[in-house]
Scaffold this active site. Structure first.
Site, PDB file in Angstrom:
ATOM      1  N   ARG A 154      -7.304  10.989  -6.088  1.00 37.77           N
ATOM      2  CA  ARG A 154      -8.445  10.093  -5.996  1.00 37.77           C
ATOM      3  C   ARG A 154      -9.752  10.826  -5.707  1.00 37.77           C
ATOM      4  O   ARG A 154     -10.835  10.257  -5.886  1.00 37.77           O
ATOM      5  CB  ARG A 154      -8.211   9.042  -4.907  1.00 37.77           C
ATOM      6  CG  ARG A 154      -7.163   7.985  -5.225  1.00 37.77           C
ATOM      7  CD  ARG A 154      -7.753   6.701  -5.794  1.00 37.77           C
ATOM      8  NE  ARG A 154      -8.833   6.189  -4.982  1.00 37.77           N
ATOM      9  CZ  ARG A 154     -10.127   6.311  -5.284  1.00 37.77           C
ATOM     10  NH1 ARG A 154     -10.497   6.888  -6.389  1.00 37.77           N
ATOM     11  NH2 ARG A 154     -11.046   5.831  -4.483  1.00 37.77           N
ATOM     12  N   TYR A 180     -14.013 -13.198  -0.574  1.00 37.93           N
ATOM     13  CA  TYR A 180     -14.747 -11.956  -0.890  1.00 37.93           C
ATOM     14  C   TYR A 180     -15.994 -12.232  -1.713  1.00 37.93           C
ATOM     15  O   TYR A 180     -17.039 -11.623  -1.524  1.00 37.93           O
ATOM     16  CB  TYR A 180     -13.853 -10.979  -1.656  1.00 37.93           C
ATOM     17  CG  TYR A 180     -12.988 -10.124  -0.767  1.00 37.93           C
ATOM     18  CD1 TYR A 180     -13.534  -9.122   0.029  1.00 37.93           C
ATOM     19  CD2 TYR A 180     -11.616 -10.320  -0.702  1.00 37.93           C
ATOM     20  CE1 TYR A 180     -12.745  -8.347   0.854  1.00 37.93           C
ATOM     21  CE2 TYR A 180     -10.808  -9.547   0.126  1.00 37.93           C
ATOM     22  CZ  TYR A 180     -11.375  -8.564   0.901  1.00 37.93           C
ATOM     23  OH  TYR A 180     -10.597  -7.803   1.722  1.00 37.93           O
ATOM     24  N   ARG A 195      -3.657   6.159   0.749  1.00 37.17           N
ATOM     25  CA  ARG A 195      -4.268   7.380   1.282  1.00 37.17           C
ATOM     26  C   ARG A 195      -3.428   8.126   2.307  1.00 37.17           C
ATOM     27  O   ARG A 195      -3.778   9.241   2.690  1.00 37.17           O
ATOM     28  CB  ARG A 195      -5.636   7.035   1.887  1.00 37.17           C
ATOM     29  CG  ARG A 195      -6.701   6.780   0.819  1.00 37.17           C
ATOM     30  CD  ARG A 195      -7.967   6.227   1.431  1.00 37.17           C
ATOM     31  NE  ARG A 195      -7.738   4.869   1.899  1.00 37.17           N
ATOM     32  CZ  ARG A 195      -8.667   4.086   2.440  1.00 37.17           C
ATOM     33  NH1 ARG A 195      -9.889   4.537   2.614  1.00 37.17           N
ATOM     34  NH2 ARG A 195      -8.381   2.864   2.838  1.00 37.17           N
ATOM     35  N   ARG A 225       0.820  -1.224   0.000  1.00 34.60           N
ATOM     36  CA  ARG A 225       0.000   0.000   0.000  1.00 34.60           C
ATOM     37  C   ARG A 225       0.853   1.273   0.000  1.00 34.60           C
ATOM     38  O   ARG A 225       0.464   2.271   0.599  1.00 34.60           O
ATOM     39  CB  ARG A 225      -0.952   0.047   1.199  1.00 34.60           C
ATOM     40  CG  ARG A 225      -2.130  -0.890   1.112  1.00 34.60           C
ATOM     41  CD  ARG A 225      -3.257  -0.302   0.247  1.00 34.60           C
ATOM     42  NE  ARG A 225      -4.144  -1.370  -0.216  1.00 34.60           N
ATOM     43  CZ  ARG A 225      -5.217  -1.786   0.448  1.00 34.60           C
ATOM     44  NH1 ARG A 225      -5.571  -1.193   1.560  1.00 34.60           N
ATOM     45  NH2 ARG A 225      -5.943  -2.748  -0.015  1.00 34.60           N
ATOM     46  N   ASP A 248      -6.242  -3.400  -7.885  1.00 37.35           N
ATOM     47  CA  ASP A 248      -6.863  -4.053  -6.736  1.00 37.35           C
ATOM     48  C   ASP A 248      -7.040  -5.531  -7.037  1.00 37.35           C
ATOM     49  O   ASP A 248      -7.185  -5.926  -8.200  1.00 37.35           O
ATOM     50  CB  ASP A 248      -8.218  -3.427  -6.411  1.00 37.35           C
ATOM     51  CG  ASP A 248      -8.617  -3.736  -4.973  1.00 37.35           C
ATOM     52  OD1 ASP A 248      -8.159  -3.025  -4.067  1.00 37.35           O
ATOM     53  OD2 ASP A 248      -9.354  -4.719  -4.765  1.00 37.35           O
TER      54      ASP A 248
END
Ligand SMILES: Cc1c2[nH]c(c1CCC(=O)O)Cc1[nH]c(c(CCC(=O)O)c1C)Cc1[nH]c(c(CCC(=O)O)c1C)Cc1[nH]c(c(C)c1CCC(=O)O)C2
Length: 384
Positions: free
Chosen positions: A67, A181, A58, A54, A103
């Site tokens: 973003r 998921y 963010r 990552r 992703d």
């Protein structure tokens, strides 16, 4: 973004996604820093290479700005945006590798499932798989080039724009993590809906895992053809399985992926290091070190020395500082890094965190982490 230099790249900046096809995976700039690749192969290096899971995320104000107001998966589908986000952390820190911004959930999308990124909630499948009959909803023969070509374009563009500074890592989710998921419909503490399948519908589970494996193999090969110089497989939910179920429902597919990708690459004389990161699966370390991956990624719950002993020098190791250690003051980060590097040793080692960076982390401390790895490891290597 500043497009300078090469005329085709300049032309590219003026056109949209559809006219990217002229940007072929060829004539890539010469790689200047291959420390990460050498460490992955267990070769000598001048310092321990370092990158962060990552690292495009963010915690960077420029990431949040890029973003802002945009849908997450729209961003993933824009090669220009993926390229920009991948390059952002490299402008700040001397990382030894870049990982393509994308992703893991683009694979379930390619198989025909809807996935949304909901602010404050995370990934959400509006219509998850509930019962084995739901497997019929999935595309059987996935045209990987058609469905995921946008990732390949992002990789090719980024490999050009990195200008050979560091290698570019491609990645995928592991079959079990993606299955979790697809059935759970999003994140979960227990993953009990997905685990219910394993106990109640083992055959359907294996069928789904095989379908995912087939798509993943093609997807990874496509990433290499597009310019990826290393590959990481994220089994982020391995820990929830435990040793018996991991051996049955995850490990065979992880092995199959590595073997099939490597066999195919060998035919064309290519050799791309592969990393397996099975989070919280310390019970499987011995098996993982004999699964055809050059590198085993570790979370922070494993002691570096015991990880070395248990993997018996068969693989390089990657990891594993607790991401929360980045909340420490900088001098403490340096001490923690020193102990970590001493524990792993400097050969066959890639420094990283034990999982991804969190959004509230201070970029300055990320810089301190990278610098500490370089500084301590250089000294240690000189003393050998
Ligand atoms: C489980 C998983 C996912 N995605 C990924 C994993 C495996 C790694 C892990 O275990 O964390 C993999 C991933 N996702 C992202 C990357 C980019 C490369 C990098 O590491 O810098 C990588 C390698 C971007 C991203 N993927 C996501 C973000 C944050 C959301 C945003 O940018 O708006 C980023 C930078 C979204 C995402 N995507 C996913 C989650 C759980 C989330 C977080 C949702 C949230 O926190 O709200 C699924």
């Amino acid at each position: 973004m500043h497009y300078t230099g090469h005329p085709t790249v300049l032309a590219f900046s003026k056109c949209n996604y559809n006219c990217l096809s002229f940007l072929r995976p060829k004539d890539f700039p010469t790689l200047q820093n291959d420390t990460f690749l050498r460490a992955a192969r267990g070769e000598e290096t001048e310092h321990v290479p370092v990158w962060c899971m990552r690292q495009a995320g963010r915690y960077l104000p420029e990431f949040r700005e890029s973003r802002a107001g945009k849908d997450f998966f729209d961003t993933c589908r824009s090669p220009e945006s993926c390229c920009e986000l991948t390059l952002q952390p490299l402008r700040r820190f001397p990382f030894d590798a870049a990982i393509i911004f994308s992703d893991i959930l683009v694979v379930p999308q390619a198989m025909g499932m809807d996935v949304l990124m909901v602010a404050g909630k995370g990934p959400t499948f509006p219509d998850p798989l509930k019962e084995p009959e739901d497997l019929q909803r999935l595309r059987t023969a996935v045209d990987v080039e058609k469905e995921l070509g946008y990732v390949f374009k992002a990789i090719t563009l980024t490999r050009h724009k990195i200008e050979g500074k560091v290698p570019l890592i491609g990645f995928t989710g592991a079959p079990w993590t993606l299955m979790a998921y697809m059935i759970e419909g999003g994140g979960s503490n227990t993953y009990s809906k997905a685990k219910r399948w394993l106990y109640r519908h083992p055959e359907a589970s294996h069928m789904l895992l095989r379908m995912l494996t087939d798509v993943i193999v093609e997807y990874l090969l496509g990433q290499v053809a597009a310019g990826a110089q290393a590959l990481q497989v994220f089994d982020s939910h391995a820990g929830i399985l435990g040793p018996v179920q991991f051996k049955d429902f995850s490990l065979p597919y992880l092995r199959d992926i590595a073997r099939r990708v490597k066999d195919k690459l060998k035919e064309t004389g290519q050799d791309v290091p592969m990393i397996v990161f099975a989070k919280d699966a310390h019970y499987a370390l011995e098996d993982l070190s004999q699964s055809h991956y050059e590198v085993v990624g570790l979370d922070w719950t494993i002691d570096p020395r015991s990880a070395r002993e248990r993997t018996g020098g068969k693989v390089s190791l990657q990891g594993n500082m607790d991401p929360c250690a980045l909340y420490s003051p900088k001098d403490r980060i340096s001490e923690i890094v020193q102990k970590m590097v001493e524990g792993f040793g400097t050969r066959g080692y890639i420094a990283n965190l034990g999982h991804g960076l969190y959004p509230d982390m201070d970029p300055e401390n990320v810089g301190a982490f990278v610098e500490a790895v370089h500084q301590h490891s250089k000294l240690m290597i000189k003393q050998i």
